[in-house]
Design a protein around this motif. Sequence first.
Motif, short mmCIF file in Angstrom:
data_model
loop_
_atom_site.label_atom_id
_atom_site.label_comp_id
_atom_site.label_asym_id
_atom_site.label_seq_id
_atom_site.Cartn_x
_atom_site.Cartn_y
_atom_site.Cartn_z
N HIS A 193 0.83 -1.21 0.00
CA HIS A 193 0.00 0.00 0.00
C HIS A 193 0.86 1.26 0.00
O HIS A 193 0.58 2.22 -0.71
CB HIS A 193 -0.92 -0.01 1.22
N VAL A 194 1.92 1.24 0.78
CA VAL A 194 2.81 2.40 0.84
C VAL A 194 3.60 2.56 -0.46
O VAL A 194 3.66 3.65 -1.05
CB VAL A 194 3.78 2.29 2.04
N ARG B 79 0.06 7.33 3.51
CA ARG B 79 -0.30 6.01 3.01
C ARG B 79 -0.63 5.05 4.16
O ARG B 79 -1.58 4.26 4.06
CB ARG B 79 0.83 5.44 2.16
N SER C 106 2.46 4.05 -4.02
CA SER C 106 2.53 5.48 -4.30
C SER C 106 3.87 5.86 -4.92
O SER C 106 4.05 7.00 -5.37
CB SER C 106 2.34 6.27 -3.01
#
Length: 455
Positions: free
Chosen positions: A72-73, A298, A76
């Motif tokens: 998820h982090v 995030r 980006s």
Amino acid sequence: MKGDLNTKFSMYAGKFTYKILKMSGKKGTALPGKVSMKIEPNLLSKMVNKCDRTIIITGTNGKTTTNNLLNHVLNSYYENIASNLNGSNLITGVVTSFIINKKNHYDCGIFEVDEGTVPKVTKYINPNYIVITNFFRDQLDRFGEVENTIKMVHDSITNPQTVLILNADDPSCLYFNDLPNPKVYYSHGETKNSKKDVEVLESVFCPICGDRLEYDFINYGNIGQYHCNNCGASNPFSDYKLISVSPHDGYYDFTIGYCNEQKSFRLNVMGLYNLYNCLAVIALSSELGLKYETIRSRIQSFEYKLGRMETIKLGDKEVVLVLSKNPIGLSEVFSAFRINPSEKSIMFILNDYAADGKDVSWIWDANFDEIKNIPKVKNFYCAGTRAEDAALRLKYANFPTNRIKIYPGKDRFDLKSGIDQLLSENNRSYIVGTFTGMPEARKILYRKHAQIYEN
């Protein structure tokens, strides 16, 4: 040329298998990889060459959470990531991740790998980073004592350039001292939630000299601040250290010291042990060059699924699903429930299939006394193929027998009647389950969710 044809055919066979499984309502997280590897045994090495960098996440607890949060982090930051986000962490699951998401190039490959599978995977993947979350006793019928597991992982790290991201509060990190690899450490300092004068059941002896370890405080399990009076071994210096934490119902605000600054974060996932998973993600993301604001935003926007502290809404009711598979994990799950002050009921689904571990005696090492500290527990439900074992353990923890509800399962699918009764009691319920129990409970709840919101 023959090798290229083999590779293409193996990928085609894997994709075809995946489509058939999806059409039949199955996830297809491992079998496609198994089929492909039958045709091309070296498929993983060919696929991983398409990744600019690779990361392996292993350890006893927290692999899937760390993998999902890290993805998820980094989403980006990187456009194309290959990863086995669904928790299928054997080599077949790693191969399947390439079959499902076929691209000619990946900025990054992030793979959760079962501790016992690390030797097999590192034959094909030469990772840039290895994240090691922790080592606890887990499924002794598979690996034996925890030292065997640690040795398997240790001996699989053959590239001295691989950066190790290590939990400084786990004494097992000292087993990796002899490796020349660059090491980055993360830790959780002493806070108001830390415990003193607690009996430690694991990592009792120093990995360096074998003498007994002393603990200044414990954050959970055997994770905390330790030292050896004989040889002087202690927690390594931490590059990323949690300084303070404020727990709330459903989220944590916390501060970490790194890069000579104190930085604030919020994690919307229950369980203080998940702060360690978050620390590992922050450490690796920062080492990869991500800026603080990106990492912070995030992490705050992360919502977890797959039954790892997953909340399912059913009208005015909420059910929290939690996977638990070993004594330390189960103890900390019970501890996490203390934060919610409202009336609640709890279900523990205990199965004994191969994926769960045939030996369920581990529940006697879990700290069931933590249940006494959970406010307003109306009833405790014991379900699954070994429901009676769970009920007996609960009775020996002096939980009132008139509030123990037993729903033995003839198989792993036999959960509906118990869950129906659980949901009839309170607006807030918790379901804790082993590997085979949790997916079935989740299916039942999501069917109920669909019925409510489709009507």
